[in-house]
Design a protein around this motif. Structure first.
Motif, mmCIF file in Angstrom:
data_model
loop_
_atom_site.group_PDB
_atom_site.id
_atom_site.type_symbol
_atom_site.label_atom_id
_atom_site.label_comp_id
_atom_site.label_asym_id
_atom_site.label_seq_id
_atom_site.Cartn_x
_atom_site.Cartn_y
_atom_site.Cartn_z
ATOM 1 N N ALA A 284 -2.085 -5.137 11.990
ATOM 2 C CA ALA A 284 -3.018 -5.076 10.518
ATOM 3 C C ALA A 284 -3.167 -3.829 10.041
ATOM 4 O O ALA A 284 -3.978 -3.437 9.201
ATOM 5 C CB ALA A 284 -4.465 -5.575 11.082
ATOM 6 N N ASN A 285 -2.393 -2.785 10.463
ATOM 7 C CA ASN A 285 -2.493 -1.422 10.097
ATOM 8 C C ASN A 285 -1.173 -0.572 9.344
ATOM 9 O O ASN A 285 -1.676 -0.011 8.361
ATOM 10 C CB ASN A 285 -3.043 -0.669 11.234
ATOM 11 C CG ASN A 285 -4.132 -1.161 11.959
ATOM 12 O OD1 ASN A 285 -3.660 -2.098 13.146
ATOM 13 N ND2 ASN A 285 -5.149 -0.934 11.679
ATOM 14 N N VAL A 286 -0.034 -1.196 9.808
ATOM 15 C CA VAL A 286 1.116 -0.440 9.106
ATOM 16 C C VAL A 286 2.109 -1.304 8.811
ATOM 17 O O VAL A 286 3.497 -1.016 9.080
ATOM 18 C CB VAL A 286 1.724 0.535 10.215
ATOM 19 C CG1 VAL A 286 0.790 1.857 10.459
ATOM 20 C CG2 VAL A 286 1.951 -0.137 11.397
ATOM 21 N N ASN A 287 1.707 -2.409 8.002
ATOM 22 C CA ASN A 287 2.862 -3.271 7.352
ATOM 23 C C ASN A 287 3.750 -2.133 6.269
ATOM 24 O O ASN A 287 4.642 -2.471 6.024
ATOM 25 C CB ASN A 287 2.144 -4.119 6.668
ATOM 26 C CG ASN A 287 1.629 -5.424 7.324
ATOM 27 O OD1 ASN A 287 2.221 -5.899 8.083
ATOM 28 N ND2 ASN A 287 0.381 -5.125 7.421
ATOM 29 N N VAL A 288 3.059 -1.212 5.999
ATOM 30 C CA VAL A 288 3.860 -0.085 5.049
ATOM 31 C C VAL A 288 4.948 0.250 5.599
ATOM 32 O O VAL A 288 6.071 0.578 5.116
ATOM 33 C CB VAL A 288 2.832 1.162 4.690
ATOM 34 C CG1 VAL A 288 1.959 0.828 3.515
ATOM 35 C CG2 VAL A 288 2.095 1.606 5.652
ATOM 36 N N ASN B 151 -4.938 6.144 -0.244
ATOM 37 C CA ASN B 151 -5.232 4.754 -0.699
ATOM 38 C C ASN B 151 -6.863 4.625 -0.456
ATOM 39 O O ASN B 151 -7.420 4.817 0.887
ATOM 40 C CB ASN B 151 -4.675 3.542 -0.130
ATOM 41 C CG ASN B 151 -3.310 3.415 -0.283
ATOM 42 O OD1 ASN B 151 -2.860 3.958 -1.654
ATOM 43 N ND2 ASN B 151 -2.554 3.027 0.465
ATOM 44 N N ARG C 44 -9.288 -1.263 6.740
ATOM 45 C CA ARG C 44 -7.909 -1.285 6.958
ATOM 46 C C ARG C 44 -6.837 -1.254 5.740
ATOM 47 O O ARG C 44 -5.840 -0.612 5.824
ATOM 48 C CB ARG C 44 -7.247 -2.212 8.036
ATOM 49 C CG ARG C 44 -7.877 -1.973 9.362
ATOM 50 C CD ARG C 44 -7.566 -3.176 10.497
ATOM 51 N NE ARG C 44 -8.275 -4.486 10.000
ATOM 52 C CZ ARG C 44 -9.136 -4.818 10.652
ATOM 53 N NH1 ARG C 44 -9.953 -4.387 11.432
ATOM 54 N NH2 ARG C 44 -9.828 -6.140 10.357
ATOM 55 N N THR C 45 -7.361 -2.182 4.714
ATOM 56 C CA THR C 45 -6.633 -2.382 3.669
ATOM 57 C C THR C 45 -6.872 -1.482 2.478
ATOM 58 O O THR C 45 -7.751 -1.492 1.933
ATOM 59 C CB THR C 45 -6.639 -3.846 3.379
ATOM 60 O OG1 THR C 45 -5.962 -4.693 4.375
ATOM 61 C CG2 THR C 45 -5.981 -4.535 1.953
ATOM 62 N N GLY C 46 -5.833 -1.012 2.015
ATOM 63 C CA GLY C 46 -6.009 0.012 0.746
ATOM 64 C C GLY C 46 -6.227 -0.866 -0.469
ATOM 65 O O GLY C 46 -5.640 -1.953 -0.695
ATOM 66 N N ASN D 299 -6.970 5.727 3.301
ATOM 67 C CA ASN D 299 -5.779 5.474 4.080
ATOM 68 C C ASN D 299 -4.338 6.391 3.554
ATOM 69 O O ASN D 299 -4.065 6.309 2.374
ATOM 70 C CB ASN D 299 -5.248 4.360 4.049
ATOM 71 C CG ASN D 299 -6.567 3.154 4.753
ATOM 72 O OD1 ASN D 299 -7.367 3.620 5.502
ATOM 73 N ND2 ASN D 299 -6.635 2.049 4.421
ATOM 74 N N ALA E 199 0.811 -1.087 0.048
ATOM 75 C CA ALA E 199 -0.028 -0.152 0.006
ATOM 76 C C ALA E 199 0.810 1.322 0.103
ATOM 77 O O ALA E 199 0.377 2.451 0.106
ATOM 78 C CB ALA E 199 -1.030 0.140 1.300
ATOM 79 N N LYS F 73 -5.394 7.457 9.059
ATOM 80 C CA LYS F 73 -6.371 6.715 8.746
ATOM 81 C C LYS F 73 -7.642 7.191 9.084
ATOM 82 O O LYS F 73 -7.781 7.766 10.224
ATOM 83 C CB LYS F 73 -6.184 5.041 8.899
ATOM 84 C CG LYS F 73 -5.267 4.362 8.182
ATOM 85 C CD LYS F 73 -5.235 2.944 8.253
ATOM 86 C CE LYS F 73 -3.889 2.171 7.541
ATOM 87 N NZ LYS F 73 -4.257 0.833 7.362
ATOM 88 N N THR G 183 -3.419 -2.643 -2.585
ATOM 89 C CA THR G 183 -2.553 -3.603 -2.217
ATOM 90 C C THR G 183 -2.281 -4.495 -3.205
ATOM 91 O O THR G 183 -1.243 -5.365 -3.513
ATOM 92 C CB THR G 183 -2.849 -3.862 -0.807
ATOM 93 O OG1 THR G 183 -3.315 -2.558 0.042
ATOM 94 C CG2 THR G 183 -1.821 -4.492 0.059
ATOM 95 N N HIS H 248 -0.377 7.983 3.632
ATOM 96 C CA HIS H 248 0.986 7.654 4.060
ATOM 97 C C HIS H 248 1.785 8.443 3.353
ATOM 98 O O HIS H 248 1.800 8.680 2.205
ATOM 99 C CB HIS H 248 1.251 5.957 3.754
ATOM 100 C CG HIS H 248 0.352 5.153 4.186
ATOM 101 N ND1 HIS H 248 0.024 4.699 5.401
ATOM 102 C CD2 HIS H 248 -0.460 4.279 3.266
ATOM 103 C CE1 HIS H 248 -0.749 3.775 5.270
ATOM 104 N NE2 HIS H 248 -1.092 3.607 3.972
HETATM 105 O O1 LIG Z 1 -3.593 -0.399 3.076
HETATM 106 C C1 LIG Z 1 -2.927 0.357 3.927
HETATM 107 O O2 LIG Z 1 -3.228 1.683 3.801
HETATM 108 C C2 LIG Z 1 -1.882 0.110 4.660
HETATM 109 C C3 LIG Z 1 -2.063 -1.009 5.560
HETATM 110 O O3 LIG Z 1 -3.138 -1.348 5.804
HETATM 111 C C4 LIG Z 1 -0.900 -1.568 6.134
HETATM 112 O O4 LIG Z 1 0.215 -1.153 5.817
HETATM 113 O O5 LIG Z 1 -1.070 -2.676 6.642
#
Ligand SMILES: O=C([O-])CC(=O)C(=O)O
Ligand SMILES: NC(=O)C1=CN([C@@H]2O[C@H](COP(=O)(O)OP(=O)(O)OC[C@H]3O[C@@H](n4cnc5c(N)ncnc54)[C@H](O)[C@@H]3O)[C@@H](O)[C@H]2O)C=CC1
Length: 270
Positions: A188-192, A238, A246-248, A219, A122, A146, A251, A221
């Motif tokens: 589950a929110n900032v894997n980025v 996103n 939570r997920t753009g 979302n 994302a 977000k 992704t 970033h």
């Molecule tokens: O989709 C997004 O904006 C980012 C997100 O959830 C993640 O990084 O886990």
């Protein structure tokens, strides 16, 4: 002539199902081999219109494919990763925050000949961050904003008794720290932030602010890099996916672009 690589996908949610559909529609050099899902009946229903039905398997069974894409909750990351790496596959994690405390998996991959390919997901700009990190980098930061519902359920919020759904007026800074701690608190929110850290100067030096912002619908970033070679500031906004806010939506598309890059004759971007 290069051969077709088979793909196994763990999880058929916002990322996995979209990716499975795109692969089934046809991508040169790639073929959908198998999927693992928590609910097999639901998976069968979701896959019913597919041109070619993939196998529905358990998590370990995915490692029969050449490429294993993890698109599941971070809690099962290790199981998927270990099986793929043990068999020397190409492992593509969505829950890349879960890789940060498990960097021994990279050593294990070196031993088995597996590859771990973290997609941009994302985020944006990891090509430039990686290039800058070949030289001297002074700082890398990310600011994530977000809509409050895109942060609901994060363990850090529950531990600190922060009710993001009560944030309805002014935006609220809910976390400030490094990417390593953010990945534990917001799996589950900032894997980025994890992907950014792995591309640049590592999870302890990459700093993140997470905002619950009732005034954004996307979302959002923003990454900032101060390096000897360049200064860069980039923002991505996103559209949240319908299945999982939570997920753009970008992704699964980013992962598809990443997979295409594994087989395409012409590849653009580093
Ligand atoms: O989709 C997004 O904006 C980012 C997100 O959830 C993640 O990084 O886990
Ligand atoms: N790298 C990045 O930029 C991004 C990463 N993510 C991460 O990617 C991962 C997947 O995200 P989404 O698709 O939005 O999640 P989702 O919640 O929509 O889908 C996850 C799927 O995994 C399934 N699942 C749960 N347990 C399972 C099991 N034991 N075996 C097989 N399937 C199982 C669930 O039933 C669900 O269908 C999450 O960890 C998320 O945080 C999300 C957005 C961006």
């Amino acid at each position: 002539m290069s051969r077709t690589l088979t793909v196994g996908i763990a999880g058929l949610g916002a990322i996995g199902l979209h990716l499975a559909r795109a692969l089934d529609a046809g991508v040169e050099g790639l073929s959908l081999h198998s999927v693992a899902a928590r609910d097999h009946d639901k998976a069968r229903a979701n896959l019913s219109g597919f041109r070619k039905m993939p196998a529905i398997t358990d998590l370990a069974g995915l490692a029969e494919a050449d490429i294993v894409v993890e698109a599941a909750p971070a809690s099962i990351f290790e199981e998927v990763a270990k099986a793929a790496i043990a068999k020397g596959r190409i492992f593509v994690p969505s829950s890349c925050g879960a890789l940060l405390p498990r960097m021994h998996l990279v050593e294990e991959a070196r031993r088995t000949g597996a590859r771990i390919i973290v997609p941009t997901g994302a985020l944006l700009g990891l090509d430039a961050v990686r290039a800058a990190a070949e030289g001297d980098v002074a700082s890398v930061t990310i600011e994530t904003r977000k809509p409050p519902r895109g942060l609901v359920g994060a363990p850090y919020l529950e531990q600190h008794k922060i009710d993001v759904l009560a944030v309805t007026d002014e935006k609220k800074l809910v976390f400030k720290g490094n990417a390593f701690d953010a990945a534990q608190g917001f799996p589950a929110n900032v894997n980025v932030a994890a992907a950014l850290a792995l591309a640049g100067i590592g999870p302890r030096k990459t700093m993140i602010e997470i905002w619950a912002d009732p005034h954004v619908t996307r979302n959002t970033h923003t990454i900032r890099v101060e390096a000897a070679s360049a200064r860069l500031t980039m923002t991505i906004e996103n559209v949240p996916s319908e299945e999982n806010p939570r997920t753009g939506k970008i992704t699964p598309l980013s992962i598809l672009a990443c997979l295409r890059g594994l087989t395409s004759t012409l590849k653009v971007g580093s």
